[in-house]
Design a protein around this motif. Structure first.
Motif, mmCIF file in Angstrom:
data_model
loop_
_atom_site.group_PDB
_atom_site.id
_atom_site.type_symbol
_atom_site.label_atom_id
_atom_site.label_comp_id
_atom_site.label_asym_id
_atom_site.label_seq_id
_atom_site.Cartn_x
_atom_site.Cartn_y
_atom_site.Cartn_z
ATOM 1 N N UNK A 158 50.142 -30.761 -21.348
ATOM 2 C CA UNK A 158 49.991 -32.202 -21.128
ATOM 3 C C UNK A 158 49.890 -32.937 -22.462
ATOM 4 N N UNK A 159 49.133 -32.382 -23.397
ATOM 5 C CA UNK A 159 48.996 -33.021 -24.720
ATOM 6 C C UNK A 159 50.359 -33.153 -25.395
ATOM 7 N N UNK A 160 51.157 -32.086 -25.348
ATOM 8 C CA UNK A 160 52.482 -32.112 -25.976
ATOM 9 C C UNK A 160 53.398 -33.121 -25.292
ATOM 10 N N UNK A 161 53.363 -33.156 -23.969
ATOM 11 C CA UNK A 161 54.210 -34.092 -23.220
ATOM 12 C C UNK A 161 53.801 -35.540 -23.493
ATOM 13 N N UNK A 162 52.500 -35.784 -23.570
ATOM 14 C CA UNK A 162 52.025 -37.143 -23.828
ATOM 15 C C UNK A 162 52.412 -37.599 -25.226
ATOM 16 N N UNK A 163 52.270 -36.720 -26.207
ATOM 17 C CA UNK A 163 52.654 -37.079 -27.567
ATOM 18 C C UNK A 163 54.149 -37.371 -27.666
ATOM 19 N N UNK A 164 54.946 -36.687 -26.857
ATOM 20 C CA UNK A 164 56.388 -36.897 -26.865
ATOM 21 C C UNK A 164 56.802 -38.110 -26.033
ATOM 22 N N UNK A 198 54.048 -43.183 -15.095
ATOM 23 C CA UNK A 198 53.775 -43.345 -13.670
ATOM 24 C C UNK A 198 52.932 -42.244 -13.059
ATOM 25 N N UNK A 199 53.476 -41.572 -12.039
ATOM 26 C CA UNK A 199 52.747 -40.523 -11.325
ATOM 27 C C UNK A 199 52.411 -39.355 -12.226
ATOM 28 N N UNK A 200 53.270 -39.068 -13.209
ATOM 29 C CA UNK A 200 52.979 -37.969 -14.137
ATOM 30 C C UNK A 200 51.697 -38.242 -14.926
ATOM 31 N N UNK A 201 51.453 -39.512 -15.260
ATOM 32 C CA UNK A 201 50.222 -39.856 -15.985
ATOM 33 C C UNK A 201 49.013 -39.621 -15.078
ATOM 34 N N UNK A 202 49.133 -40.014 -13.797
ATOM 35 C CA UNK A 202 48.052 -39.764 -12.843
ATOM 36 C C UNK A 202 47.742 -38.266 -12.770
ATOM 37 N N UNK A 203 48.786 -37.453 -12.693
ATOM 38 C CA UNK A 203 48.594 -36.004 -12.619
ATOM 39 C C UNK A 203 48.022 -35.487 -13.939
ATOM 40 N N UNK A 204 48.533 -36.009 -15.049
ATOM 41 C CA UNK A 204 48.053 -35.583 -16.352
ATOM 42 C C UNK A 204 46.564 -35.844 -16.526
ATOM 43 N N UNK A 264 43.544 -43.988 -20.744
ATOM 44 C CA UNK A 264 42.643 -42.921 -20.294
ATOM 45 C C UNK A 264 43.192 -41.557 -20.690
ATOM 46 N N UNK A 265 44.491 -41.351 -20.476
ATOM 47 C CA UNK A 265 45.098 -40.058 -20.804
ATOM 48 C C UNK A 265 45.081 -39.821 -22.308
ATOM 49 N N UNK A 266 45.380 -40.841 -23.082
ATOM 50 C CA UNK A 266 45.327 -40.691 -24.550
ATOM 51 C C UNK A 266 43.926 -40.315 -25.021
ATOM 52 N N UNK A 267 42.925 -40.963 -24.455
ATOM 53 C CA UNK A 267 41.540 -40.665 -24.841
ATOM 54 C C UNK A 267 41.168 -39.232 -24.473
ATOM 55 N N UNK A 268 41.579 -38.802 -23.295
ATOM 56 C CA UNK A 268 41.278 -37.436 -22.870
ATOM 57 C C UNK A 268 41.968 -36.414 -23.770
ATOM 58 N N UNK A 269 43.228 -36.676 -24.087
ATOM 59 C CA UNK A 269 43.965 -35.759 -24.962
ATOM 60 C C UNK A 269 43.304 -35.672 -26.335
ATOM 61 N N UNK A 317 41.055 -33.775 -16.981
ATOM 62 C CA UNK A 317 39.662 -33.794 -16.537
ATOM 63 C C UNK A 317 39.219 -32.395 -16.118
ATOM 64 N N UNK A 318 40.098 -31.694 -15.408
ATOM 65 C CA UNK A 318 39.792 -30.306 -15.039
ATOM 66 C C UNK A 318 39.646 -29.456 -16.300
#
Length: 347
Positions: A274-280, A285-291, A252-257, A296-297
């Motif tokens: 968030x995009x930079x952190x996800x790519x890295x 866990x919880x960071x993905x939920x927050x991301x 879900x996070x990858x698709x949003x990014x 979405x916001x």
């Protein structure tokens, strides 16, 4: 900036801490919603086999082995509170031949909700008691009865304190501000601030006020206004236990990014972080939920920006002027059919 982040975390966690400090007895239904109330001071709270909710006892005031006690039962009843009260009366009169109603009245909880009090004398296994039934009207046609049973000889001693307990009752929605997500959100914001100070995202050596105004305030206000960090109680228990839907959440996070990256309008600072952190590969866990919640916001913000820009574009580029109109074509004269049996035209 450390001070700003400390205040941020305190604001996020305040609702959860406040509820914990109240030391109320809380019960839950299957969906995570439930109810809570303040037990009388010094009374013992315990589970009892066969009872759906906790039992509250005052063992110090027991008379001949019977301790003053509070028991609660719930059920689904689609009728009014008055109809539920009448059904309750009928049930007790049928079950207990010595049930004698003394009176009934309407009271109000501390939150302003109406509830019914029925007072009666009864006899239970040889004990003469006074019983008070506090009846509450909950969501989804849930009705709840708090039954207080006290030996007749000491009943008047507890009238005041038990009324306070009854008035403290309230139904709970089952939604809480997640302490887990709030903590991880604050930690992510700290990392974002550190990244801003070294990346030049907001210019060279941006002040704390600039970072707060342009990076922190928008995402903090957005997530809180959208209640994005609120979860059900079962979800929060899973988060506390470290249970996350890692595989599906990562997708879900990858698709949003990926989707947000294609926007040509300026993205929120938090989204770019968030995009930079996800790519890295730094979000787990919880960071993905927050991301996911941040993205979405961000997506909603970008959609709003596109809508505003489109409206502005429409205003700045009106339709071209219309040239001279073509003269209207006069209507054709209607054809007249010869009348039947008319003589032929003369030559």
């Amino acid at each position: 900036m450390r001070f700003v982040l400390t205040i941020l975390l305190a604001v996020l966690l305040l609702p959860a801490f406040s509820r914990a400090e109240e030391a109320r007895i809380s019960e839950e239904f299957a969906d995570g919603s439930g109810f809570s109330y303040q037990a009388p001071s010094g009374w013992k709270v315990m589970g009892r086999e066969g009872q759906p909710f906790k039992v509250v006892l005052n063992e110090a005031a027991a008379v001949d082995g019977l301790a003053p006690n509070i028991m609660i039962k719930d059920g689904v009843f689609p009728g009014t509170m008055e109809a539920f009260a009448e059904q309750t009366r009928a049930g007790f009169k049928k079950a207990y031949p010595n049930f004698n109603e003394l009176g009934a009245d309407m009271l109000h909880t501390e939150g302003g909700a109406d509830f019914i009090r029925i007072t009666a004398t009864n006899e239970l296994k040889g004990h003469k008691v006074r019983q008070t039934y506090f009846l509450y009207d909950g969501p989804r046609n849930i009705k709840l009865a708090m039954t207080v049973t006290v030996p007749v000889t000491v009943a008047e001693r507890f009238d005041g304190v038990l009324e306070i307990t009854a008035k403290s009752f309230r139904f709970e929605s089952g939604i809480v501000v997640s302490t887990v997500l709030s903590s991880h959100f604050a930690d992510m914001m700290k990392r974002m601030v550190d990244q801003i100070k070294t990346s030049g995202e907001l210019g060279k050596d941006p002040t704390d006020d600039v970072i707060k105004l342009k990076a922190l305030d928008p995402v903090f206000t957005g997530l809180t206004s959208e209640h994005a960090l609120e979860v059900t109680k079962p979800q929060e228990r899973d988060f506390v236990a470290g249970k996350f839907l890692e595989e599906s959440n990562q997708k879900i996070l990858n698709d949003l990014c990926s989707f947000i990256e294609v926007f040509k309008t300026e993205k929120p600072v938090a989204a770019k972080f968030v995009i930079a952190e996800q790519k890295a590969g730094k979000l787990k866990g919880a960071d993905v939920e927050v991301g996911i919640r941040i993205m979405k916001w961000s997506l909603n913000k970008l959609k709003e920006s596109l809508k505003v820009n489109q409206q502005t574009k429409d205003l700045e580029h009106p339709d071209p002027a219309v040239g001279p109109k073509t003269p209207p074509i006069p209507p054709l004269a209607p054809s007249v059919a010869p009348a039947p049996n008319a003589p032929p035209p003369s030559k």
